[in-house]
Design an enzyme around this catalytic site. Structure first.
Site, PDB file in Angstrom:
ATOM      1  N   LYS A 140      -4.668 -17.621  22.615  1.00 33.83           N
ATOM      2  CA  LYS A 140      -3.961 -17.930  23.862  1.00 33.83           C
ATOM      3  C   LYS A 140      -2.994 -19.092  23.590  1.00 33.83           C
ATOM      4  CE  LYS A 140      -7.747 -15.713  26.177  1.00 33.83           C
ATOM      5  NZ  LYS A 140      -7.297 -14.328  26.173  1.00 33.83           N
ATOM      6  N   HIS A 155      -9.417 -20.885  27.951  1.00 31.90           N
ATOM      7  CA  HIS A 155      -8.198 -21.052  28.763  1.00 31.90           C
ATOM      8  C   HIS A 155      -7.892 -22.527  29.031  1.00 31.90           C
ATOM      9  CE1 HIS A 155      -7.779 -16.753  29.469  1.00 31.90           C
ATOM     10  NE2 HIS A 155      -9.095 -16.751  29.538  1.00 31.90           N
ATOM     11  N   SER A 186     -10.269 -17.232  33.995  1.00 34.97           N
ATOM     12  CA  SER A 186      -8.936 -16.693  33.763  1.00 34.97           C
ATOM     13  C   SER A 186      -8.431 -15.776  34.863  1.00 34.97           C
ATOM     14  CB  SER A 186      -8.893 -15.979  32.426  1.00 34.97           C
ATOM     15  OG  SER A 186      -9.407 -14.697  32.543  1.00 34.97           O
ATOM     16  N   SER A 241     -26.107 -18.703  33.851  1.00 31.96           N
ATOM     17  CA  SER A 241     -24.749 -18.273  33.546  1.00 31.96           C
ATOM     18  C   SER A 241     -23.931 -18.176  34.830  1.00 31.96           C
ATOM     19  CB  SER A 241     -24.854 -16.904  32.850  1.00 31.96           C
ATOM     20  OG  SER A 241     -23.590 -16.351  32.643  1.00 31.96           O
ATOM     21  N   THR A 252     -12.252  -5.622  35.161  1.00 37.78           N
ATOM     22  CA  THR A 252     -11.893  -7.027  34.895  1.00 37.78           C
ATOM     23  C   THR A 252     -12.067  -7.855  36.167  1.00 37.78           C
ATOM     24  OG1 THR A 252     -10.321  -6.172  33.278  1.00 37.78           O
ATOM     25  CG2 THR A 252     -10.104  -8.477  33.870  1.00 37.78           C
ATOM     26  N   ARG A 290      -5.983   2.898  32.293  1.00 32.28           N
ATOM     27  CA  ARG A 290      -5.212   1.799  31.695  1.00 32.28           C
ATOM     28  C   ARG A 290      -4.019   2.313  30.897  1.00 32.28           C
ATOM     29  NH1 ARG A 290      -9.144  -3.294  30.668  1.00 32.28           N
ATOM     30  NH2 ARG A 290      -9.749  -3.362  32.853  1.00 32.28           N
ATOM     31  N   THR A 349     -15.390  -9.576   7.558  1.00 28.06           N
ATOM     32  CA  THR A 349     -14.374 -10.224   6.722  1.00 28.06           C
ATOM     33  C   THR A 349     -13.818 -11.441   7.453  1.00 28.06           C
ATOM     34  OG1 THR A 349     -13.825  -8.061   5.825  1.00 28.06           O
ATOM     35  CG2 THR A 349     -12.181  -9.785   5.526  1.00 28.06           C
ATOM     36  N   LYS A 398     -32.189 -14.136  32.212  1.00 25.64           N
ATOM     37  CA  LYS A 398     -30.846 -14.568  32.601  1.00 25.64           C
ATOM     38  C   LYS A 398     -30.824 -14.877  34.086  1.00 25.64           C
ATOM     39  CE  LYS A 398     -27.696 -11.396  32.979  1.00 25.64           C
ATOM     40  NZ  LYS A 398     -26.581 -10.456  32.892  1.00 25.64           N
TER      41      LYS A 398
HETATM   42  C1  LIG Z   1     -12.946 -16.785  28.939  1.00 25.78           C
HETATM   43  C2  LIG Z   1     -12.693 -15.974  27.710  1.00 25.78           C
HETATM   44  N1  LIG Z   1     -13.517 -16.091  26.663  1.00 25.78           N
HETATM   45  C3  LIG Z   1     -13.321 -15.375  25.544  1.00 25.78           C
HETATM   46  C4  LIG Z   1     -12.273 -14.489  25.422  1.00 25.78           C
HETATM   47  C5  LIG Z   1     -12.105 -13.684  24.176  1.00 25.78           C
HETATM   48  O1  LIG Z   1     -11.130 -14.253  23.351  1.00 25.78           O
HETATM   49  P1  LIG Z   1     -10.370 -13.356  22.270  1.00 25.78           P
HETATM   50  O2  LIG Z   1      -9.235 -12.709  22.981  1.00 25.78           O
HETATM   51  O3  LIG Z   1      -9.940 -14.328  21.217  1.00 25.78           O
HETATM   52  O4  LIG Z   1     -11.362 -12.373  21.753  1.00 25.78           O
HETATM   53  C6  LIG Z   1     -11.383 -14.341  26.477  1.00 25.78           C
HETATM   54  C7  LIG Z   1     -10.232 -13.407  26.325  1.00 25.78           C
HETATM   55  O5  LIG Z   1      -9.650 -12.871  27.166  1.00 25.78           O
HETATM   56  C8  LIG Z   1     -11.601 -15.090  27.658  1.00 25.78           C
HETATM   57  O6  LIG Z   1     -10.783 -14.940  28.709  1.00 25.78           O
END
Ligand SMILES: Cc1ncc(COP(=O)(O)O)c(C=O)c1O
Length: 408
Positions: A250, A219, A191, A139, A365, A24, A280, A158
């Site tokens: 986002k 999203h 996403s 899930s 990813t 990356r 925090t 799960k």
């Molecule tokens: C579907 C989904 N949930 C949760 C998150 C996590 O969000 P954050 O970037 O605020 O940690 C993302 C981030 O890419 C996401 O795509």
């Protein structure tokens, strides 16, 4: 015993990533307030201006005047940090105001802030599972890593159902004893593929089998629904989802995350989730920015329709030149370029030749072989920028004889 060579292990791991084209490289950017989606990119050879085509600041709210003003004011009034966890001196008035407006937005009784969407999913799901002994989680196969982290943290049963597949979900629900606690967890907009879940059907099915429903609208918020509360609002099924998670990183253009649900559910998560308790709280300046953004997003009809117009235009133009995009009804336009090296090659070419920045998306990813460029048009991408992107891609596809889209 010889001393183990830790550095050599890490070096070998990184060498493997590089060899597979999965290493990356982080682009070093300077976003310019007021000029989004333009930014400066810093590289080893210098600095150049680019157009960003892969930002999650879907509406450009990161530079909205109302958000900036609120953040400036909050900084001057309340200083930089919150000074503690929510439990120990870090519970600010602005946190509670933001939570109550978020709850109302999603038609829920309460909401709870987290420092990110990742933490919200990890914290909320793991707490719910812990508080529901013997719980079975259903899930969606494409759920985000943060949901998977929350599900796996406390070792529950799960069941993965095929992506957006109601028949598979129903089969699995029907096979589970009726007196077992169950959670059905899905996202509204996925996403990486841009697919949208059949939320009404999933919600009804889950309730038919007595399951708690958990929805990630990360999203979806800001972009769908009459008040921008997400796809569940658009599809008129907010009441079918017991727990809704989203974030401020986002479409809000800021950072942070939250959960909205019934008073008892939120109180239970607040009392149990380690990722909420032992950290925090959000800096008040960030909470103030998110609150200002929320107030804009509720009425941001023009921004939303302009974004959807630009998405439709980009998709139409890419289809005209038969580029291999996934067509979904969402605002995300994935351009499939199987092979990590080839995907990076296309991204590098765009950067070097036409000053376009779009990050290649690789394993883990997305699955190996499904590498892609994930294009996210915003209301601030002009028609001319769309033309530039499509014409450049079309030229490159012709020059490199890359495969075009086959399906109609
Ligand atoms: C579907 C989904 N949930 C949760 C998150 C996590 O969000 P954050 O970037 O605020 O940690 C993302 C981030 O890419 C996401 O795509």
């Amino acid at each position: 015993m010889t001393h183990p060579n830790y550095r050599a292990r890490f070096h070998d791991y990184l060498a493997k990533l590089k060899q597979e084209g999965r290493y990356r490289h982080f682009a070093v950017l300077e976003r310019h307030c007021g000029a989004f989606p333009k930014a400066s990119m810093h590289t080893a050879t210098g600095v150049k201006d680019v157009t960003i085509w892969c930002s999650n600041d879907y509406l450009g709210m990161g530079q909205h005047t109302a958000v900036l003003e609120a953040m400036h004011e909050a900084l001057d009034m309340w200083g930089a940090g919150s000074g503690g966890t929510r439990n120990i001196s870090g519970n600010m008035l602005v946190h509670t105001q933001l939570e109550s407006e978020l709850a109302a937005w999603h038609a829920k009784e309460a909401a709870l802030l987290f420092t990110s969407g990742y933490n919200a999913n990890e914290g909320a799901l793991s707490a719910l599972i812990k508080l529901l002994p013997g719980c079975v989680v259903f899930s969606d196969q494409k759920n985000h890593a943060s949901m998977i982290a929350g599900i796996t943290r406390n070792h529950c049963n799960k069941n993965i159902f095929a992506h957006n597949n109601l028949a598979d979900l129903e089969r699995q629900l029907a096979e589970t004893s009726s007196d077992t606690f169950k959670i059905v967890a899905c996202e509204s907009v996925y996403s990486m593929d841009g697919t949208i879940a059949p939320l009404r059907e999933i919600g009804m099915l889950a309730h038919k089998y007595g399951a708690l429903t958990y929805l990630d609208e990360v999203h979806g918020v800001g972009l769908y629904g009459a008040n921008g509360a997400g796809v569940a609002e658009r599809d008129d099924c907010l009441d079918l989802f017991d727990v809704i998670v989203a974030n401020f990183g986002k479409s809000f253009g800021v950072a942070g995350g939250y959960v909205a649900a019934s008073r008892e559910t939120i109180d239970a998560i607040r009392s149990h989730a380690p990722g909420f308790i032992f950290t925090t709280s959000l800096p008040p300046v960030v909470a103030a920015g998110a609150l200002a953004s929320l107030r804009v997003l509720r009425d941001a009809h023009d921004l939303r329709s302009r974004m959807h117009r630009q998405v439709d235009l980009l998709r139409k133009r890419l289809l005209e030149v038969k580029l291999p995009i996934l067509t979904s009804g969402s605002h995300i336009v994935p351009l499939l370029i199987g092979g990590a090296q080839c995907c990076k090659g296309v991204a590098d070419w765009l950067f070097e030749n036409v000053n376009i920045y779009v990050q290649p998306i690789n394993y883990p990813t997305v699955a190996t072989g499904e590498e892609r460029l994930r294009l996210t048009p915003t209301p601030l991408h002009t028609d001319a920028m769309i033309d530039e992107l499509v014409d450049s891609l079309d030229f490159l596809w012709r020059q490199q004889h890359l495969p075009r889209r086959i399906a109609a």
